[in-house]
Enzyme design. Structure first.
Site, short mmCIF file in Angstrom:
data_model
loop_
_atom_site.label_atom_id
_atom_site.label_comp_id
_atom_site.label_asym_id
_atom_site.label_seq_id
_atom_site.Cartn_x
_atom_site.Cartn_y
_atom_site.Cartn_z
N GLN B 48 0.83 -1.21 0.00
CA GLN B 48 0.00 0.00 0.00
C GLN B 48 0.86 1.25 0.00
O GLN B 48 0.38 2.33 -0.33
CB GLN B 48 -0.97 -0.02 1.19
CG GLN B 48 -0.41 0.45 2.52
CD GLN B 48 0.42 -0.59 3.25
OE1 GLN B 48 1.07 -1.42 2.64
NE2 GLN B 48 0.40 -0.56 4.55
N SER B 88 -7.19 -0.71 8.40
CA SER B 88 -7.01 0.66 7.90
C SER B 88 -6.30 1.53 8.93
O SER B 88 -6.63 2.70 9.11
CB SER B 88 -8.37 1.29 7.54
OG SER B 88 -8.96 0.56 6.50
N ARG B 89 -5.34 0.94 9.65
CA ARG B 89 -4.74 1.65 10.77
C ARG B 89 -3.34 2.20 10.48
O ARG B 89 -2.84 3.07 11.21
CB ARG B 89 -4.68 0.74 12.01
CG ARG B 89 -3.77 -0.48 11.87
CD ARG B 89 -3.74 -1.34 13.14
NE ARG B 89 -3.27 -0.64 14.31
CZ ARG B 89 -2.00 -0.31 14.55
NH1 ARG B 89 -1.07 -0.63 13.68
NH2 ARG B 89 -1.66 0.33 15.64
N THR B 91 -1.59 4.16 8.20
CA THR B 91 -1.33 5.59 8.00
C THR B 91 -1.72 6.39 9.23
O THR B 91 -0.98 7.25 9.68
CB THR B 91 -2.10 6.09 6.77
OG1 THR B 91 -1.56 5.45 5.61
CG2 THR B 91 -1.99 7.59 6.62
N GLY B 289 -8.20 6.19 7.11
CA GLY B 289 -7.74 4.98 6.43
C GLY B 289 -8.59 4.66 5.22
O GLY B 289 -9.76 4.32 5.36
N GLY B 291 -7.81 2.28 2.82
CA GLY B 291 -7.39 1.04 2.16
C GLY B 291 -8.43 -0.05 2.08
O GLY B 291 -8.43 -0.85 1.16
N GLU B 292 -9.32 -0.10 3.04
CA GLU B 292 -10.30 -1.19 3.05
C GLU B 292 -11.63 -0.75 2.47
O GLU B 292 -12.24 -1.45 1.67
CB GLU B 292 -10.52 -1.67 4.49
CG GLU B 292 -9.27 -2.24 5.12
CD GLU B 292 -9.56 -2.80 6.49
OE1 GLU B 292 -9.82 -4.00 6.58
OE2 GLU B 292 -9.53 -2.03 7.47
#
Lengths: 160, 334, 455
Positions: B48, B88-89, B91, B289, B291-292
């Protein structure tokens, strides 16, 4: 297990190894010769991460027996940059943000190179076809397609 | 028998970080003798782009270009604890830890610069290019290169900092479920357009228009990577993927990429990505976050579009041609 | 991609030097040249290869394991069984006090899913390890298995996991995690329409291009270096420390460069056994999942069943929502009790509903244990919620997008889990989607804001 001698050219360098009969080219490159740029994503010919170019043809090194490569000219992503200068495909993958985890990247670049060597100005459909044996789980493919098309354009401009 | 077109919408939110908190991440930052900055972590880059984002966060906080930051991560002999890359933690949690560590290092850097320039540290600012200037008198300046040399060889100061970010754990109340799952939420809305062949049951996703609100796009190109790839995965989940096609029956599970289906480069939907940024109160530069959640709204949007196209509801994932045909058959039978 | 800076410009400071800039990725040059080192690129001299003997049955008692033929196979160095593992019964979330320990590193007396690890074979080559694994003789007494969550929850169903004693995870709140807000019965009584629907998903594989694995090297000083693609370094190290009863100071984990994770590499499956093998043989050990193992052995995203009952008014307001969620954990907990609980926190979705009732269950069945995946606890719930929203809108003859505006949460709204909404942006996402997709909605919805007056 019987060992057999194999000699081939890898990215322009002569290589000679004794390998166990039945060893795949992927294993020979990674474990014996130390070129880890081809990746083992499935070892059954379904992901394309191990793609290399043998005598100008795109091959899956996980399904190729090393002993069948005697005298062959083998190209991998590790040998693509010349004199520290990235190949246009490598440059295009960087510029297009076409890598995420990077595990599929060397195989993708080999598949793209085999295409551009044969078809310097491919259509989008031809790029898609050429990449269709390579799995990527991160990018959704579009950035990779764009990178290949960009590299083709850059190459044709250089040639002009 | 015909190709039928439909469109569907879905809107979602998604929590940033581990549910209920309690998931710490630490970071250490120190300067090399020539004013480059090492960020030491044990956070994991899954692809990512965690390393790049931490470098940009550190660079922004210290006041140097990103290429002067080095990321040393995921060696447990050197990196302080990080709970991990999930939920999603990354960043949000690691980014906050890096900011805290970089701020502490920056303060020492400004103190050393202040001694060199014979001014107060509070009167100094950075130009983002690697220099420290006196506010209002920018001709009076010193490079971070020289400050680091001075700190190391003249003044015996360690330009370094420690960072730790922890959202205290919340415990759900047993009877009511009162709890604090997350401190900030990302948002999305997707409109999907599909064609359904009512003879074969095959679905083609023509386009997805995705709007994502992610707090702050720390690196817009990397955000785009994540969101485009996520959108692809959402469509893939909607129409193709399962390890147990006849769940709960355990048979017929795919064992390779020939049997486990995903859209290939020839099966891509036209994908539009629009990003909004409402900075979160506790995110690094407001980031949440992304990403998910970026893979979630396409699934119901596609399901709703299929209904819009052919008038049958497929409430079981994945929405396969077989399920569509069976539903159409049942519909025809009345 | 289009960055719409006009939204929320009043609460955002732009013009930073590095943040917001599309800097090139520092890891990409390594990727495009094939130089990036993943764990499997650590090819160590004298490395042994580990292959698992796996259960062919969904549920069976193990009467005996005979490894003698396998041990005689040329190239085989060692075969490990349950008795070799110092703390064989474990659970990974014990690190955040979520027990009980319910899973075995290597099966001890029983297997609970098809594919469960029974014995580990270490050999000079992968081929020798594979061949020898086929020579491990396991005498099984096959037991009745249960695959369906509803069946598993019925009285008299085969018990999947004795460490739980029933086929669901027991929370401090009982058989499920609960959220109670307002009065759903009153809400349903007042509603113009009630719609109850059931949604179902099947397990989904992460399918990273790089399979799960690790390479372990003894350092020669009683310490072990584990090159791994775990998503969580210390989480894995600390769990390995418990399983191996080895102080954490003896363990050195190196990773952080992973060929895709998506949640599939947080289960602590390969590292402990590979470290144990390196310790017992004194040799480097490689344990890398085959693609088939990645597909069917590694934890998938759980299958879920979601039952949603809504009460809705003709004007579009949802006045009551009851959600019952079931997460199919498979045979062991791994991260599933956490995931089911996360679902409870997520429902009823990004909507403000005055009366809410949530029950989420984590159910055990005789299938591959499921675990975390991108969107854990939420993805399937969102599928169910958003299809339900579409159905509700059509039920009352309203545009599906407008229907969502009516119910969208905004700053200050109280959520069902009793936290006030902060930083909402659902409305703005929908407004932008309306424009981008040319899906017009009434002006009053385009004039809405997530901000509350005076907030």
């Amino acid at each position: 297990m019987a060992k057999v001698p194999v000699q081939f050219t890898l990215n322009g360098s002569e290589k000679a190894e004794f390998i166990e009969s039945g060893t795949t080219l992927l294993h020979a490159l990674r474990d014996k010769i130390g070129d880890t740029s081809p990746k083992g994503g499935c070892h059954q010919g379904t992901c394309g991460a191990c793609s290399v170019i043998i005598d100008g043809e795109l091959r899956l090194s996980c399904l190729t027996l090393a002993e069948t490569c005697d005298g062959a000219d083998i190209r991998t992503t590790a040998g693509l940059a010349e004199g520290g200068v990235l190949h246009p495909l490598q440059r295009a993958f960087l510029d297009a943000f076409a890598t995420q985890c990077g595990f599929c990247t060397p195989g993708m670049i080999m598949a793209a190179k085999a295409l551009l060597d044969r078809t310097p100005n491919p259509s989008r459909e031809e790029v898609v076809e050429a990449l269709s044996g390579n799995i990527c789980r991160c990018t959704g493919y579009e950035p990779i397609i764009q990178a290949v098309l960009t590299a083709a354009r850059a190459d044709s401009q250089n040639a002009a | 028998m015909a190709i039928r077109r439909g469109r569907g919408v879905a809107a979602i939110n998604y929590p940033t970080g581990m549910n209920l908190g309690g998931d710490p991440t630490q970071a250490l930052v120190h300067s090399t003798p020539t004013g480059n900055f090492m960020v030491t972590l044990s956070s994991v880059d899954l692809g990512q782009g965690m390393k790049q984002i931490m470098a940009q966060i550190c660079a922004e906080t210290i006041g140097v270009p990103t290429d002067r930051v080095i990321i040393d991560t995921a060696d447990t002999d050197t990196g302080p604890h990080c709970m991990g890359t999930f939920a999603s933690r990354g960043t949000h949690r690691a980014g906050n830890a890096v900011i805290q560590a970089a701020k502490e290092a920056r303060q020492v850097m400004l103190e050393v610069a202040a001694e060199e320039l014979e001014v107060n540290a509070s009167d100094l600012e950075t130009d983002g290019q690697g220099n420290i200037l006196v506010k209002g008198a920018p001709q009076k300046s010193i490079s971070i290169f020289d400050v680091a040399l001075s700190a190391h060889f003249k003044r015996g100061r360690s330009i370094s900092g420690r960072g730790m970010f922890l959202i205290p754990r919340s415990y759900p109340e047993k009877e009511t479920g009162a709890m604090k799952p997350s401190t900030c939420y990302a948002h999305a809305c997707t409109v999907a357009e599909v064609e359904v062949d009512d003879e074969t049951g095959e679905v083609t996703v023509l386009s997805v228009k995705n709007v994502f609100e992610i707090g702050r796009a720390l690196n817009p190109k990397m955000v785009e990577q994540q969101l485009v790839g996520g959108s692809w995965m959402g469509i893939s989940h909607a129409l193709y993927e399962t390890t147990e096609p006849y769940y709960p029956n355990r048979d017929h599970g795919g064992t390779d990429f020939n049997q486990y289906l995903m859209p290939g480069p020839g099966d891509l939907a036209e994908t539009e990505i629009i990003v909004l940024e409402r900075p979160s109160a506790d995110g690094p530069f407001g980031a949440k976050g992304p990403g998910e959640m970026c893979a979630n709204p396409q699934i119901p949007a596609v399901a709703n579009a299929v209904f819009d196209a052919v008038g049958v509801r497929i409430d079981t994932l994945p929405i396969t041609p077989e399920r569509i045909l069976r539903a159409l058959k049942a519909q025809a039978a009345g | 991609m289009e960055l719409r800076k006009d939204y929320f410009a009043d609460v955002r400071k732009d013009g930073l030097h590095e943040i917001g800039q599309p800097r090139p990725r520092l890891d990409s040059p390594g990727h495009v040249t094939g130089k990036t080192a993943y764990f499997a690129d650590r090819i160590l001299p004298g490395m042994l290869h580990l292959k698992m003997v796996r259960s062919p049955h969904h549920h069976a008692r193990i009467r005996s394991i005979d490894t003698s033929e396998a041990e005689k196979h040329p190239g085989v160095v060692k075969v490990l069984t349950a008795k070799d593992v110092p703390h064989n019964v474990y659970t990974i979330l014990i690190l955040i006090q979520i027990g009980p320990e319910d899973e075995t590193v290597l099966a001890d007396g029983k297997v609970r899913w098809k594919g469960e690890a029974v014995a580990a074979v270490l050999a000079e080559t992968e081929r020798a390890a594979q061949e020898a694994a086929a020579k491990v003789k396991v005498d099984y007494e096959v037991l009745p298995a249960v695959f369906d969550m509803e069946e598993a929850l019925k009285p008299g169903a085969p018990l999947v996991n004795e460490y739980h004693g029933q086929n669901y995870y027991l929370y401090d709140s009982g058989e499920c995690r609960k959220v109670r807000f307002g009065d759903v019965d009153a809400g349903f009584a007042e509603a113009d329409h009630i719609l109850e629907q059931t949604y179902q998903s099947s397990p989904i594989e992460h399918a990273p291009t790089e399979t799960t694995g690790c390479v372990v090297a003894p350092e020669g000083n009683d310490r072990f270096t584990c090159y791994t693609n775990t998503q969580a370094m210390f989480f894995t190290l600390d769990n390995a420390s418990i399983i191996l009863q080895m102080p954490g100071s003896k363990l050195h984990f190196v990773g952080g460069t992973v060929g895709g994770g998506f949640g599939g590499k947080v289960d602590v499956i390969v590292e402990p056994i590979a470290i144990l093998a390196a310790k017992l043989t004194g040799r480097p050990v490689s344990f890398i999942y085959s693609r088939e193992e990645e597909m069917q052995i590694s934890s998938p995203r759980a299958a879920e069943k979601v039952v949603i009952k809504d009460g809705v008014m003709k004007d579009g307001r949802i006045v009551a929502r009851k959600v019952t969620g079931y997460t199919d954990a498979g045979a062991y907990s791994r991260h599933s009790p956490y995931g089911a609980q996360k679902g409870a926190a997520h429902y009823p979705g990004p909507y403000t509903i005055p009366n809410v009732w949530i029950d989420t269950y984590c159910v055990y069945t005789n299938r591959t244990p499921s675990s975390a995946m991108r969107g854990f606890g939420v993805t399937i719930g969102d599928f169910a919620l958003e299809v339900q929203m579409d159905k509700l809108a059509r039920l009352i003859g309203m545009d599906p997008l407008e229907f969502r505006f009516i119910n969208a949460y905004r700053d200050g709204d109280m959520k069902a889990h009793r936290q006030p909404t902060e930083g909402a942006a659902l409305i703005e996402c929908m407004q932008e989607a309306s424009r981008a997709a040319n899906w017009p909605v009434a002006d009053k919805y385009m004039a809405m804001s997530s901000y509350r007056k005076g907030a």
